[in-house]
Design a protein around this motif. Structure first.
Motif, PDB file in Angstrom:
ATOM      1  N   ALA A 272       0.834  -1.210   0.000  1.00 25.21           N
ATOM      2  CA  ALA A 272       0.000   0.000   0.000  1.00 25.21           C
ATOM      3  C   ALA A 272       0.865   1.255   0.000  1.00 25.21           C
ATOM      4  O   ALA A 272       0.538   2.254  -0.654  1.00 25.21           O
ATOM      5  N   ILE A 273       1.984   1.215   0.749  1.00 29.16           N
ATOM      6  CA  ILE A 273       2.883   2.367   0.781  1.00 29.16           C
ATOM      7  C   ILE A 273       3.512   2.590  -0.590  1.00 29.16           C
ATOM      8  O   ILE A 273       3.610   3.718  -1.070  1.00 29.16           O
ATOM      9  N   MET A 274       3.942   1.495  -1.216  1.00 29.34           N
ATOM     10  CA  MET A 274       4.605   1.609  -2.515  1.00 29.34           C
ATOM     11  C   MET A 274       3.667   2.135  -3.604  1.00 29.34           C
ATOM     12  O   MET A 274       4.070   2.903  -4.470  1.00 29.34           O
ATOM     13  N   LYS A 275       2.393   1.734  -3.530  1.00 26.65           N
ATOM     14  CA  LYS A 275       1.465   2.068  -4.616  1.00 26.65           C
ATOM     15  C   LYS A 275       0.658   3.332  -4.351  1.00 26.65           C
ATOM     16  O   LYS A 275       0.445   4.146  -5.241  1.00 26.65           O
ATOM     17  N   ASN A 276       0.170   3.487  -3.099  1.00 27.84           N
ATOM     18  CA  ASN A 276      -0.767   4.578  -2.821  1.00 27.84           C
ATOM     19  C   ASN A 276      -0.207   5.667  -1.914  1.00 27.84           C
ATOM     20  O   ASN A 276      -0.733   6.776  -1.884  1.00 27.84           O
ATOM     21  N   SER A 277       0.809   5.329  -1.127  1.00 30.27           N
ATOM     22  CA  SER A 277       1.384   6.273  -0.152  1.00 30.27           C
ATOM     23  C   SER A 277       0.317   6.823   0.799  1.00 30.27           C
ATOM     24  O   SER A 277       0.371   7.981   1.211  1.00 30.27           O
ATOM     25  N   ASN A 278      -0.659   5.961   1.157  1.00 27.01           N
ATOM     26  CA  ASN A 278      -1.694   6.360   2.101  1.00 27.01           C
ATOM     27  C   ASN A 278      -1.203   6.055   3.510  1.00 27.01           C
ATOM     28  O   ASN A 278      -1.486   5.003   4.079  1.00 27.01           O
ATOM     29  N   PHE A 279      -0.453   6.998   4.088  1.00 28.95           N
ATOM     30  CA  PHE A 279       0.207   6.728   5.360  1.00 28.95           C
ATOM     31  C   PHE A 279      -0.782   6.653   6.525  1.00 28.95           C
ATOM     32  O   PHE A 279      -0.505   5.992   7.523  1.00 28.95           O
ATOM     33  N   GLY A 280      -1.907   7.315   6.413  1.00 28.31           N
ATOM     34  CA  GLY A 280      -2.922   7.221   7.460  1.00 28.31           C
ATOM     35  C   GLY A 280      -3.487   5.819   7.555  1.00 28.31           C
ATOM     36  O   GLY A 280      -3.638   5.250   8.638  1.00 28.31           O
ATOM     37  N   PHE A 281      -3.764   5.228   6.407  1.00 28.24           N
ATOM     38  CA  PHE A 281      -4.298   3.871   6.353  1.00 28.24           C
ATOM     39  C   PHE A 281      -3.270   2.853   6.844  1.00 28.24           C
ATOM     40  O   PHE A 281      -3.587   1.946   7.610  1.00 28.24           O
ATOM     41  N   THR A 282      -2.029   2.995   6.402  1.00 30.76           N
ATOM     42  CA  THR A 282      -0.989   2.050   6.828  1.00 30.76           C
ATOM     43  C   THR A 282      -0.704   2.173   8.317  1.00 30.76           C
ATOM     44  O   THR A 282      -0.450   1.172   8.993  1.00 30.76           O
ATOM     45  N   ALA A 283      -0.764   3.396   8.846  1.00 28.27           N
ATOM     46  CA  ALA A 283      -0.565   3.584  10.290  1.00 28.27           C
ATOM     47  C   ALA A 283      -1.696   2.926  11.073  1.00 28.27           C
ATOM     48  O   ALA A 283      -1.465   2.319  12.132  1.00 28.27           O
ATOM     49  N   ALA A 284      -2.916   3.025  10.561  1.00 35.65           N
ATOM     50  CA  ALA A 284      -4.058   2.385  11.226  1.00 35.65           C
ATOM     51  C   ALA A 284      -3.903   0.865  11.221  1.00 35.65           C
ATOM     52  O   ALA A 284      -4.219   0.188  12.200  1.00 35.65           O
ATOM     53  N   THR A 285      -3.399   0.323  10.120  1.00 31.02           N
ATOM     54  CA  THR A 285      -3.207  -1.124  10.023  1.00 31.02           C
ATOM     55  C   THR A 285      -2.170  -1.613  11.018  1.00 31.02           C
ATOM     56  O   THR A 285      -2.374  -2.610  11.721  1.00 31.02           O
ATOM     57  N   THR A 286      -1.034  -0.930  11.097  1.00 35.03           N
ATOM     58  CA  THR A 286       0.014  -1.337  12.036  1.00 35.03           C
ATOM     59  C   THR A 286      -0.422  -1.121  13.479  1.00 35.03           C
ATOM     60  O   THR A 286      -0.036  -1.884  14.368  1.00 35.03           O
TER      61      THR A 286
END
Length: 314
Positions: A272-286
Motif C-alpha cells: 500500500a505504501i509503494m502504490k498509494n502512499s496512504n500513510f494514514g491507512f498504513t498507520a491504522a493497520t500497524t
C-alpha cells in the motif's frame, strides 16, 4: 522523640538509594546506550501513531494534517475480502511457523547435544546458523533458481509442468520450507544454551537408576527446556499479527496472482505504501496489529501465570 527515628529512617533509605546508584554507576553507564537506543528507536516513533487518526496531507505534515477519527480503521475493515484474506494468512502462517519451528528447534538442539562426536556437532551448529544471515533479497534468487519456469532446477526435473509463480496453492509449502531453512538453525542454538546449563549429575543419577537415553530426555532434558519454550512462545505471541516482510514480499516477488495464499498484513501495508502512499491507512493497520498483539500477549502471560507462575514474563 518518635519523629527523630522516622526522619533518620527516611534519610537512611534515601542515602541507601543514592549509595546504590553510585556503587553501581558503571553498570548504569553501560546500560545507558541500550536505554537510549530503545527510547529513541522504539518509543519516540510511537508518536507517529497519530497518523492512524488523520488524513495525511504532505503540505501540512503529521501534526497539522486534519483529523478523521477512525475512518482509516473503517476503510481497513470495510475492504472485507482483503481484510479477511490477509488476517487469515497472517494467523495461519504464524501458527504453522511457530509450532513447526519450536518443535524442530527443540529436536535439533537435543540431537546435537546428544551427538557422540562433539566436534562434528559444533561444526553442524555453525553451518546451520549461516542461513539466518542471508538476506531475503538474496534468498529470492535462490528460490527462483529452483522454481522459475525456464531455468528452475525443480521445474526442469518435473519437465517444466508446474508454473510455481502463477500457482498460489504451492506457496504455503514453499514459504514454510524457506522459513524453516532460515530460522531453525539459529533457534536451536538458543535451546542448546539451556541444555549446556543442565546439571550433569541429573543424567548420572538417571543412568544409575537404569534410565535409557530416551527416558533421560523425557524426564530430565524436556522439563529443563519447558521454561525456555514458554518464554519463547510468549514473546512470539506479541508478534502474532506481524510477519516477516522479506519472506512474503521479496521471496514471492510480490506477485499479485499469488496474493490469495501469500499476502499477509505486513506485505499488504508495504504494498500500500509503494502504490498509494496512504500513510494514514498504513498507520491504522500497524496500530491494529500492535493492539491485537499486546492484548494476546497479556492474555497468554496471564494464563501462564495462573498455571506456572515461575514461567511467566511478568
Amino acid at each position: 522523640m518518635s519523629s527523630k527515628p522516622k526522619t533518620a529512617e527516611l534519610s537512611g533509605k534515601n542515602d541507601g538509594f543514592w549509595h546504590n546508584v553510585f556503587k553501581h554507576h558503571a553498570y548504569l553507564v553501560l546500560a545507558l546506550p541500550a536505554v537510549l537506543v530503545l527510547f529513541f528507536f522504539n518509543y519516540v516513533p510511537m508518536a507517529g501513531l497519530v497518523l492512524a487518526f488523520k488524513s495525511y496531507d504532505y503540505t501540512k505534515g503529521i501534526w497539522f494534517s486534519p483529523w478523521n477519527g477512525i475512518d482509516n480503521f473503517k476503510f481497513l475493515i470495510q475492504s472485507k475480502n482483503d481484510f479477511i484474506r490477509i488476517t487469515r494468512n497472517t494467523l495461519l502462517y504464524y501458527v504453522v511457523f511457530t509450532a513447526l519451528g519450536q518443535f524442530l528447534n527443540v529436536v535439533l538442539a537435543i540431537a546435537i547435544d546428544q551427538f557422540a562426536f562433539k566436534r562434528v556437532g559444533k561444526t553442524m551448529q555453525t553451518i546451520m546458523i549461516i542461513p539466518v544471515f542471508v538476506s531475503y533479497a538474496a534468498v529470492q534468487f535462490i528460490v527462483m533458481a529452483y522454481l522459475s519456469s525456464g531455468t528452475g532446477i525443480i521445474n526442469n526435473m518435473l519437465g517444466g509442468k508446474i508454473p510455481f509463480y502463477r500457482s498460489a496453492e504451492y506457496w504455503p509449502y514453499i514459504l514454510t520450507i524457506v522459513k524453516i531453512w532460515n530460522g531453525v538453525g539459529y533457534g536451536s542454538v538458543l535451546y542448546m544454551s539451556v541444555l549446556a546449563g543442565i546439571d550433569t549429575s541429573l543424567y548420572e543419577a538417571a543412568s544409575i537408576d537404569g534410565a535409557s537415553k530416551w527416558q533421560q530426555i523425557k524426564h530430565v532434558t524436556l522439563p529443563s527446556l519447558i521454561p525456555m519454550i514458554t518464554v519463547m512462545l510468549l514473546l512470539s505471541v506479541g508478534g502474532i499479527m506481524h510477519s516477516d516482510t522479506g519472506l512474503f514480499y521479496q521471496v514471492t516477488r510480490n506477485t499479485g496472482i499469488l496474493y490469495e495464499t501469500t499476502q499477509v498484513i505486513d506485505s499488504y501495508v508495504l504494498n500500500a505504501i509503494m502504490k498509494n502512499s496512504n500513510f494514514g491507512f498504513t498507520a491504522a493497520t500497524t496500530f491494529f496489529q500492535s493492539i491485537v498483539g499486546l492484548l494476546l500477549m497479556l492474555l497468554a502471560n496471564g494464563t501462564v501465570k495462573k498455571i506456572a507462575p515461575e514461567n511467566s514474563l511478568f
